[in-house]
Design an enzyme around this catalytic site. Structure first.
Site, PDB file in Angstrom:
ATOM      1  N   ASP A   1      10.129  -0.459   1.721  1.00 51.50           N
ATOM      2  CA  ASP A   1       9.688  -1.595   2.533  1.00 51.50           C
ATOM      3  C   ASP A   1      10.031  -1.280   3.996  1.00 51.50           C
ATOM      4  O   ASP A   1      10.647  -0.240   4.288  1.00 51.50           O
ATOM      5  CB  ASP A   1      10.404  -2.881   2.084  1.00 51.50           C
ATOM      6  CG  ASP A   1       9.581  -4.145   2.324  1.00 51.50           C
ATOM      7  OD1 ASP A   1       9.074  -4.730   1.361  1.00 51.50           O
ATOM      8  OD2 ASP A   1       9.447  -4.553   3.512  1.00 51.50           O
TER       9      ASP A   1
ATOM     10  N   ASP B   1       7.493   2.612   6.233  1.00 53.70           N
ATOM     11  CA  ASP B   1       6.314   1.919   6.772  1.00 53.70           C
ATOM     12  C   ASP B   1       5.108   2.687   6.242  1.00 53.70           C
ATOM     13  O   ASP B   1       4.886   3.855   6.617  1.00 53.70           O
ATOM     14  CB  ASP B   1       6.371   1.970   8.311  1.00 53.70           C
ATOM     15  CG  ASP B   1       5.128   1.362   8.951  1.00 53.70           C
ATOM     16  OD1 ASP B   1       4.126   1.129   8.244  1.00 53.70           O
ATOM     17  OD2 ASP B   1       5.158   1.133  10.176  1.00 53.70           O
TER      18      ASP B   1
ATOM     19  N   ASN C   1       1.636  -1.652  -3.053  1.00 46.46           N
ATOM     20  CA  ASN C   1       1.655  -3.122  -3.004  1.00 46.46           C
ATOM     21  C   ASN C   1       1.762  -3.689  -1.580  1.00 46.46           C
ATOM     22  O   ASN C   1       1.336  -4.820  -1.346  1.00 46.46           O
ATOM     23  CB  ASN C   1       2.834  -3.621  -3.858  1.00 46.46           C
ATOM     24  CG  ASN C   1       3.144  -5.071  -3.609  1.00 46.46           C
ATOM     25  OD1 ASN C   1       2.453  -5.965  -4.102  1.00 46.46           O
ATOM     26  ND2 ASN C   1       4.176  -5.336  -2.801  1.00 46.46           N
TER      27      ASN C   1
ATOM     28  N   TYR D   1      -8.246  -8.987   6.471  1.00 45.40           N
ATOM     29  CA  TYR D   1      -7.656  -8.964   5.119  1.00 45.40           C
ATOM     30  C   TYR D   1      -8.739  -8.710   4.064  1.00 45.40           C
ATOM     31  O   TYR D   1      -8.597  -7.843   3.208  1.00 45.40           O
ATOM     32  CB  TYR D   1      -6.932 -10.287   4.852  1.00 45.40           C
ATOM     33  CG  TYR D   1      -6.161 -10.310   3.553  1.00 45.40           C
ATOM     34  CD1 TYR D   1      -4.953  -9.636   3.435  1.00 45.40           C
ATOM     35  CD2 TYR D   1      -6.644 -10.999   2.442  1.00 45.40           C
ATOM     36  CE1 TYR D   1      -4.244  -9.643   2.239  1.00 45.40           C
ATOM     37  CE2 TYR D   1      -5.947 -11.009   1.254  1.00 45.40           C
ATOM     38  CZ  TYR D   1      -4.745 -10.343   1.156  1.00 45.40           C
ATOM     39  OH  TYR D   1      -4.047 -10.347  -0.037  1.00 45.40           O
TER      40      TYR D   1
ATOM     41  N   LYS E   1      -9.135  -5.400   1.659  1.00 44.64           N
ATOM     42  CA  LYS E   1      -9.051  -5.444   0.194  1.00 44.64           C
ATOM     43  C   LYS E   1     -10.355  -4.950  -0.450  1.00 44.64           C
ATOM     44  O   LYS E   1     -10.327  -4.348  -1.517  1.00 44.64           O
ATOM     45  CB  LYS E   1      -8.694  -6.855  -0.281  1.00 44.64           C
ATOM     46  CG  LYS E   1      -7.281  -7.288   0.153  1.00 44.64           C
ATOM     47  CD  LYS E   1      -6.189  -6.368  -0.372  1.00 44.64           C
ATOM     48  CE  LYS E   1      -4.788  -6.880  -0.034  1.00 44.64           C
ATOM     49  NZ  LYS E   1      -3.715  -6.036  -0.569  1.00 44.64           N
TER      50      LYS E   1
HETATM   51  P1  NAD Z   1       4.897 -10.799   0.862  1.00 50.86           P
HETATM   52  O1  NAD Z   1       4.547 -11.036   2.292  1.00 50.86           O
HETATM   53  O2  NAD Z   1       5.772 -11.744   0.148  1.00 50.86           O
HETATM   54  O3  NAD Z   1       5.512  -9.326   0.689  1.00 50.86           O
HETATM   55  C1  NAD Z   1       4.936  -8.200   1.310  1.00 50.86           C
HETATM   56  C2  NAD Z   1       6.002  -7.142   1.491  1.00 50.86           C
HETATM   57  O4  NAD Z   1       5.382  -6.027   2.168  1.00 50.86           O
HETATM   58  C3  NAD Z   1       7.179  -7.603   2.367  1.00 50.86           C
HETATM   59  O5  NAD Z   1       8.401  -7.260   1.774  1.00 50.86           O
HETATM   60  C4  NAD Z   1       6.956  -6.853   3.692  1.00 50.86           C
HETATM   61  O6  NAD Z   1       8.152  -6.573   4.394  1.00 50.86           O
HETATM   62  C5  NAD Z   1       6.277  -5.580   3.178  1.00 50.86           C
HETATM   63  N1  NAD Z   1       5.551  -4.867   4.248  1.00 50.86           N
HETATM   64  C6  NAD Z   1       4.858  -5.409   5.281  1.00 50.86           C
HETATM   65  N2  NAD Z   1       4.387  -4.418   6.069  1.00 50.86           N
HETATM   66  C7  NAD Z   1       4.786  -3.242   5.509  1.00 50.86           C
HETATM   67  C8  NAD Z   1       4.617  -1.875   5.869  1.00 50.86           C
HETATM   68  N3  NAD Z   1       3.955  -1.516   6.974  1.00 50.86           N
HETATM   69  N4  NAD Z   1       5.152  -0.928   5.048  1.00 50.86           N
HETATM   70  C9  NAD Z   1       5.848  -1.292   3.940  1.00 50.86           C
HETATM   71  N5  NAD Z   1       6.055  -2.569   3.570  1.00 50.86           N
HETATM   72  C10 NAD Z   1       5.522  -3.532   4.352  1.00 50.86           C
HETATM   73  O7  NAD Z   1       3.470 -10.659   0.139  1.00 50.86           O
HETATM   74  P2  NAD Z   1       3.075 -10.781  -1.415  1.00 50.86           P
HETATM   75  O8  NAD Z   1       2.423 -12.080  -1.598  1.00 50.86           O
HETATM   76  O9  NAD Z   1       4.185 -10.347  -2.287  1.00 50.86           O
HETATM   77  O10 NAD Z   1       1.912  -9.687  -1.422  1.00 50.86           O
HETATM   78  C11 NAD Z   1       2.060  -8.407  -2.014  1.00 50.86           C
HETATM   79  C12 NAD Z   1       0.676  -7.798  -2.182  1.00 50.86           C
HETATM   80  O11 NAD Z   1      -0.127  -8.648  -2.997  1.00 50.86           O
HETATM   81  C13 NAD Z   1      -0.089  -7.619  -0.864  1.00 50.86           C
HETATM   82  O12 NAD Z   1      -0.838  -6.422  -0.893  1.00 50.86           O
HETATM   83  C14 NAD Z   1      -1.013  -8.820  -0.859  1.00 50.86           C
HETATM   84  O13 NAD Z   1      -2.172  -8.601  -0.078  1.00 50.86           O
HETATM   85  C15 NAD Z   1      -1.329  -8.942  -2.338  1.00 50.86           C
HETATM   86  N6  NAD Z   1      -1.825 -10.271  -2.705  1.00 50.86           N
HETATM   87  C16 NAD Z   1      -1.032 -11.371  -2.609  1.00 50.86           C
HETATM   88  C17 NAD Z   1      -1.539 -12.627  -2.966  1.00 50.86           C
HETATM   89  C18 NAD Z   1      -0.719 -13.907  -2.899  1.00 50.86           C
HETATM   90  O14 NAD Z   1      -1.298 -14.987  -3.113  1.00 50.86           O
HETATM   91  N7  NAD Z   1       0.574 -13.855  -2.647  1.00 50.86           N
HETATM   92  C19 NAD Z   1      -2.861 -12.733  -3.411  1.00 50.86           C
HETATM   93  C20 NAD Z   1      -3.645 -11.581  -3.491  1.00 50.86           C
HETATM   94  C21 NAD Z   1      -3.106 -10.357  -3.143  1.00 50.86           C
END
Ligand code: NAD
Length: 263
Positions: free
Chosen positions: A36, A61, A88, A158, A162
């Site tokens: 992360d 990153d 992820n 976004y 995706k």
């Molecule tokens: P979140 O914001 O809770 O967690 C995302 C994590 O990614 C965080 O820990 C953040 O620090 C980390 N991050 C951000 N930029 C980064 C980088 N440059 N390098 C490495 N890590 C980085 O989000 P989430 O809801 O857990 O989402 C996780 C995945 O699921 C994402 O790809 C998101 O698009 C996808 N998603 C989420 C949802 C939802 O409703 N929560 C729906 C569809 C898809």
């Protein structure tokens, strides 16, 4: 424990869906590298999981090629192998099409799409080499979204990112199939993480989500983790290039729009 002794890298694993996947993988017996950019939370998450099994934290990153290279090296250093990658890490930048700035557009594409490409290619190179040497092929899981399919007017970069992840998944799958390496994606609907936290204080936003979710509830990160565990496991040995949607019925629902009253 179906992932017993498999080595898995999970990006964006400090919290949310990534953390839930890391936890599930550790519970299933995998050795997990959480990565992360939020080092404090990432270290704490790995420490917590270490109580259940084997886990370490490595800063990465996903948009930085050198960080990705270091993540691979640190994983091989700690566990000597890589069997599974979960791409992820993801971010959002809300804004309507006519207003969204190029900086926000680039920022989201850099993490969500370029990051998945960089990590995917680096891990795949290791996996291909391993297979050539007689090792077992691995599996890669990309995190997509229902937004890959439909258009939300205030989620421009976004949705584009995706859509790109779905296409990246297909291209990776056909490229790596000759090596026995499988690549699939998960397309979550609305899942209760920090990314969605604002809806907790905004009943109208919550209602908007529920009004287009036939199952009538927001999903739990563990409901995404169980799909990642399946796709990463040999149980899914003939599935590649697919996106599995977990959205409480949102995509099958035919949308309605408000129609202005006629004078
Ligand atoms: P979140 O914001 O809770 O967690 C995302 C994590 O990614 C965080 O820990 C953040 O620090 C980390 N991050 C951000 N930029 C980064 C980088 N440059 N390098 C490495 N890590 C980085 O989000 P989430 O809801 O857990 O989402 C996780 C995945 O699921 C994402 O790809 C998101 O698009 C996808 N998603 C989420 C949802 C939802 O409703 N929560 C729906 C569809 C898809």
């Amino acid at each position: 424990m179906s992932l017993n002794n498999k080595v898995a890298i999970i990006t964006g694993a400090a919290r949310g869906i990534g953390y839930a996947i890391a936890r599930r993988f550790v519970e299933d017996g995998a050795k997990v590298v959480l990565s992360d950019v939020d080092d404090e939370r990432g270290e704490a998450a790995a420490e917590e999981l270490n109580g259940l099994g084997e886990a370490i934290y490595v800063h990465c990153d996903v948009g930085e090629r050198l960080d990705v290279r270091n993540l691979i090296a640190a994983t091989l250093d700690a566990y000597g192998d890589i069997d599974i990658l979960v791409n992820n890490a993801g971010i959002v930048a809300a804004g309507d099409f006519l207003e969204i700035g190029v900086k926000d557009f680039d920022r989201v594409l850099r993490v969500n799409l370029k990051g998945s490409f960089l990590c995917g290619q680096a891990v795949a190179k290791h996996m291909v080499e391993k297979v050539a040497g007689g090792g077992a092929p691995g599996a890669i899981v990309n995190m997509s979204s229902v937004n890959a399919v439909f258009g939300l007017p205030n989620q421009v970069p976004y949705s584009v990112s995706k859509g790109g992840v779905n296409q990246l998944t297909k291209v990776m799958a056909v490229s790596l199939a000759p090596h026995g390496i499988r690549v699939n994606a998960i397309g979550p609907g609305s899942i209760m993480t920090d990314m969605l936290a604002s809806v907790n204080d905004d009943p109208a936003a919550r209602n908007r989500i529920l009004s287009r979710t036939p199952m009538g509830r927001i999903g739990d990160p563990r409901e995404i983790a169980s799909i990642a565990a399946f796709l990463a496991d040999d149980d899914a040995s003939y599935i590649t290039g697919q996106t599995v949607y977990a959205d409480g019925g949102r995509l099958p629902l035919n949308y309605t729009v408000d129609v202005p009253e006629e004078d």
